[in-house]
Design a protein around this motif. Structure first.
Motif, PDB file in Angstrom:
ATOM      1  N   VAL A  11       1.915  -4.975  -8.454  1.00 31.88           N
ATOM      2  CA  VAL A  11       0.656  -5.293  -7.790  1.00 31.88           C
ATOM      3  C   VAL A  11       0.703  -6.699  -7.202  1.00 31.88           C
ATOM      4  N   GLY A  12       0.325  -6.811  -5.948  1.00 31.31           N
ATOM      5  CA  GLY A  12       0.121  -8.111  -5.325  1.00 31.31           C
ATOM      6  C   GLY A  12      -1.361  -8.437  -5.376  1.00 31.31           C
ATOM      7  N   GLY A  13      -2.021  -8.290  -4.222  1.00 27.35           N
ATOM      8  CA  GLY A  13      -3.464  -8.514  -4.202  1.00 27.35           C
ATOM      9  C   GLY A  13      -4.256  -7.322  -4.668  1.00 27.35           C
ATOM     10  N   GLY A  14      -3.669  -6.137  -4.574  1.00 23.01           N
ATOM     11  CA  GLY A  14      -4.339  -4.922  -5.038  1.00 23.01           C
ATOM     12  C   GLY A  14      -5.309  -4.315  -4.043  1.00 23.01           C
ATOM     13  N   THR A  15      -5.389  -4.863  -2.833  1.00 23.05           N
ATOM     14  CA  THR A  15      -6.445  -4.460  -1.906  1.00 23.05           C
ATOM     15  C   THR A  15      -6.308  -3.023  -1.404  1.00 23.05           C
ATOM     16  N   ALA A  66       3.686  -8.497   1.780  1.00 26.30           N
ATOM     17  CA  ALA A  66       4.525  -7.447   1.192  1.00 26.30           C
ATOM     18  C   ALA A  66       3.692  -6.227   0.836  1.00 26.30           C
ATOM     19  N   GLY A  67       2.499  -6.450   0.321  1.00 23.40           N
ATOM     20  CA  GLY A  67       1.630  -5.334  -0.022  1.00 23.40           C
ATOM     21  C   GLY A  67       1.269  -4.507   1.197  1.00 23.40           C
ATOM     22  N   ASN A  68       1.009  -5.180   2.315  1.00 26.70           N
ATOM     23  CA  ASN A  68       0.696  -4.466   3.548  1.00 26.70           C
ATOM     24  C   ASN A  68       1.881  -3.632   4.019  1.00 26.70           C
ATOM     25  N   PHE A  69       3.083  -4.191   3.913  1.00 30.06           N
ATOM     26  CA  PHE A  69       4.287  -3.455   4.317  1.00 30.06           C
ATOM     27  C   PHE A  69       4.514  -2.233   3.424  1.00 30.06           C
ATOM     28  N   ASN A 105       2.511  -0.652   1.426  1.00 34.56           N
ATOM     29  CA  ASN A 105       1.477   0.370   1.503  1.00 34.56           C
ATOM     30  C   ASN A 105       1.804   1.419   2.570  1.00 34.56           C
ATOM     31  N   ALA A 106       2.551   1.000   3.590  1.00 32.45           N
ATOM     32  CA  ALA A 106       3.090   1.913   4.609  1.00 32.45           C
ATOM     33  C   ALA A 106       2.022   2.641   5.401  1.00 32.45           C
ATOM     34  N   SER A 107       0.873   2.033   5.551  1.00 33.84           N
ATOM     35  CA  SER A 107      -0.156   2.643   6.394  1.00 33.84           C
ATOM     36  C   SER A 107       0.310   2.652   7.846  1.00 33.84           C
ATOM     37  N   PRO A 108       0.116   3.758   8.559  1.00 31.48           N
ATOM     38  CA  PRO A 108       0.507   3.805   9.977  1.00 31.48           C
ATOM     39  C   PRO A 108      -0.270   2.829  10.853  1.00 31.48           C
ATOM     40  N   ILE A 109      -1.353   2.257  10.308  1.00 32.42           N
ATOM     41  CA  ILE A 109      -2.146   1.308  11.080  1.00 32.42           C
ATOM     42  C   ILE A 109      -2.241  -0.055  10.381  1.00 32.42           C
ATOM     43  N   GLY A 110      -1.288  -0.374   9.527  1.00 27.40           N
ATOM     44  CA  GLY A 110      -1.299  -1.666   8.843  1.00 27.40           C
ATOM     45  C   GLY A 110      -1.188  -2.818   9.829  1.00 27.40           C
ATOM     46  N   ASP A 111      -2.200  -3.669   9.888  1.00 33.88           N
ATOM     47  CA  ASP A 111      -2.238  -4.729  10.903  1.00 33.88           C
ATOM     48  C   ASP A 111      -1.072  -5.702  10.785  1.00 33.88           C
ATOM     49  N   HIS A 140      13.019   1.924  -6.533  1.00 37.00           N
ATOM     50  CA  HIS A 140      11.920   1.784  -7.489  1.00 37.00           C
ATOM     51  C   HIS A 140      11.968   0.450  -8.214  1.00 37.00           C
ATOM     52  N   ASP A 141      13.167  -0.174  -8.252  1.00 37.31           N
ATOM     53  CA  ASP A 141      13.316  -1.457  -8.937  1.00 37.31           C
ATOM     54  C   ASP A 141      13.416  -2.626  -7.962  1.00 37.31           C
ATOM     55  N   GLU A 142      13.038  -2.402  -6.702  1.00 38.79           N
ATOM     56  CA  GLU A 142      13.111  -3.442  -5.683  1.00 38.79           C
ATOM     57  C   GLU A 142      11.717  -3.913  -5.276  1.00 38.79           C
ATOM     58  N   ILE A 143      11.664  -5.166  -4.823  1.00 38.11           N
ATOM     59  CA  ILE A 143      10.437  -5.715  -4.250  1.00 38.11           C
ATOM     60  C   ILE A 143      10.778  -6.370  -2.915  1.00 38.11           C
ATOM     61  N   VAL A 144       9.772  -6.531  -2.065  1.00 40.44           N
ATOM     62  CA  VAL A 144       9.940  -7.291  -0.826  1.00 40.44           C
ATOM     63  C   VAL A 144       9.800  -8.768  -1.184  1.00 40.44           C
TER      64      VAL A 144
END
Length: 469
Positions: free
Chosen positions: A206-210, A287-290, A292-298, A338-342
């Motif tokens: 978890v980063g910001g959790g948003t 990193a959380g935005n990346f 999350n992989a949303s197709p519209i992540g700003d 699964h064991d990697e982070i950005v």
């Protein structure tokens, strides 16, 4: 975990994944912090979170409904009850005098957000005050009275000591006296050198959790989490040797507050104001935005156009690099173990002949997700396109790097004819679907117009609206 809640020291063994909102309301019975949307949109649950930095506390507003308890370790959490005194503060009084209280449900969130703005080390400005409450929604639509209340507060801040705002605010009875003792108390917590909560294998990262707490609330709130929000090594911005390097846990607000980043992108605040709200920008990480992989992540669309490279690291130290445009393998599928982070994000710095722009259209201008968003980085050389990187969101199952469009324009003259002719490649790059944000035809048309808007914005002397339509 240990932290301070208003003027009370807290020591708890509650799971780190529990939301701060539930801890405040159900464990401490501070019900002024309201339950509204539970998605970070309405701002009724807004609290202030203060962190000790270089001897003084930096307070930021956050939506407690999606804030993991682990993220306030060693900090000062302030609810509306923590701002109350024997008499109304000037912020509270301003809302009374202008009728800004309306039905009262959202009022606590507005008071907390605006009080947090008062505690900033910035010169008081009306527009900044309005921006500070951009994550608070009034359900009674009486927003003009709230704006008038904000104007009154700004007037009362005219003599504020920006070098020591907390002391000045205490003297002027904006906030209670106990705020003066908080730096010493937080220093004691810091010196205790607490071990991070939940740093064990297999726990949710978890980063910001948003986003995570909106998508999987039931999975998150009952256990511990692997919290990355406060890892110093992942929260830095470095410009060196022609490269910009960002830690994965840098927040949107960190970018907006960075002088170096603002110098690099002169329109940065204009662009990033389109990303959610102040509370969420204070929490949400790159990193959380990346991931999350949303197709519209700003942020994803922003950094795709910068041709960014990610450093992915494993728990043990091994790391590898992958281009952001190759990070997305399919809808919500990532090139991430699964064991990697950005760990880091890197991109080449812009020079005097390189231009950048970001465009976004949503149903609301602010505090909304995009129907379509797009960004572009373009290097001009004697009227030709020497290099170009462009991205788009909302027009495919993943955030898209516009491969065919960029390949077509590479090396061509920077003319309206060439930009118009690139639309055919643009349509080949995308695969929009019809959904609640618009039909597939609408999205394709919208992207075309936003693509044209990049060139109208960056090269107004060469491109005009009527030329590109």
């Amino acid at each position: 975990m240990e932290f301070i809640l208003n003027d009370k020291a807290i020591r708890t063994d509650k799971p780190g994944g529990m939301t701060l909102l539930d801890f405040i309301r159900y464990d401490n019975h501070l019900t002024g912090t309201k339950i509204g949307c539970r998605e970070g949109d309405c701002g009724a649950c807004t609290v202030l979170v203060g962190e000790l930095l270089e001897g003084r506390i930096n307070y930021k507003s956050m939506t407690s409904c999606i804030t993991p308890l682990a993220n306030v370790r060693g900090k000062h959490v302030v609810t509306i009850e923590g701002l109350n005194m024997e008499a109304l503060s000037p912020v509270q009084q301003a809302f009374v005098e202008t009728g800004g209280t309306q039905c009262g449900f959202c009022t606590a969130g507005f008071i907390v957000s605006l009080s947090g703005y008062c505690m900033s080390g910035k010169e008081p400005e009306y527009n900044d005050g309005i921006s500070a409450i951009d994550g608070n929604i009034c359900r009674c639509t009486g927003y003009k009275s709230i704006e008038r209340a904000t104007a009154l507060v700004i007037e009362k801040l005219a003599e504020k000591d920006v070098n020591d705002p907390v002391s000045w605010l205490v003297n002027e009875k904006f906030i209670p006296k106990y705020f003066l003792e908080i730096p010493k108390k937080l220093m004691v917590l810091k010196l205790a050198n607490q071990s991070p909560n939940g740093h064990e294998e297999g726990l949710p990262k978890v980063g910001g959790g948003t986003d995570l707490y909106v998508q999987r609330p039931d999975d998150m709130v009952t256990g511990n989490v692997h919290a990355f929000y406060d890892v110093p090594a992942l929260n830095n911005i470095t410009l060196k040797d022609g490269q910009c390097r960002l830690g994965g846990e840098v927040t949107v607000s960190d970018l907006m507050d960075s002088k170096a980043f603002n110098h690099l992108f002169p329109n940065l605040k204009k662009h990033l104001k389109l990303v959610s709200s102040t509370q969420i920008r204070n929490m949400g990480t790159i990193a959380g935005n990346f991931v999350n992989a949303s197709p519209i992540g700003d942020l994803t669309i922003f950094f795709l156009a910068l041709d960014s490279v990610l450093t992915l690291s494993k728990t043990g130290g091994a790391s590898r690099k992958v281009r952001l445009q190759e990070f997305y393998l399919g809808y919500k599928k990532l090139d991430l173990g699964h064991d990697e982070i950005v760990e880091f994000i890197e991109f080449s710095l812009l020079d005097d002949t390189t231009y950048f722009n970001f465009e976004k259209v949503s149903k609301r201008k602010y505090l909304d997700i995009a129907s379509v968003n797009t960004a572009i980085r373009i290097k001009e050389n004697n009227g030709n396109i020497e290099a170009i990187h462009a991205s788009a969101g909302g027009v495919g199952p993943t955030p898209l790097y516009l491969t065919k469009t960029c390949a077509y324009l590479q090396g061509k003259a920077l003319t309206p004819e060439n930009i118009r002719s690139a639309v055919e490649c643009l349509n080949e790059d995308i695969s929009p679907i019809s959904d609640v944000r618009g039909s597939k035809d609408y999205k394709a048309l919208l992207l075309r117009q936003l693509f044209f808007a990049h060139f109208i914005e960056l090269f107004p002397e060469k491109f005009e609206m009527e030329v590109l339509v």
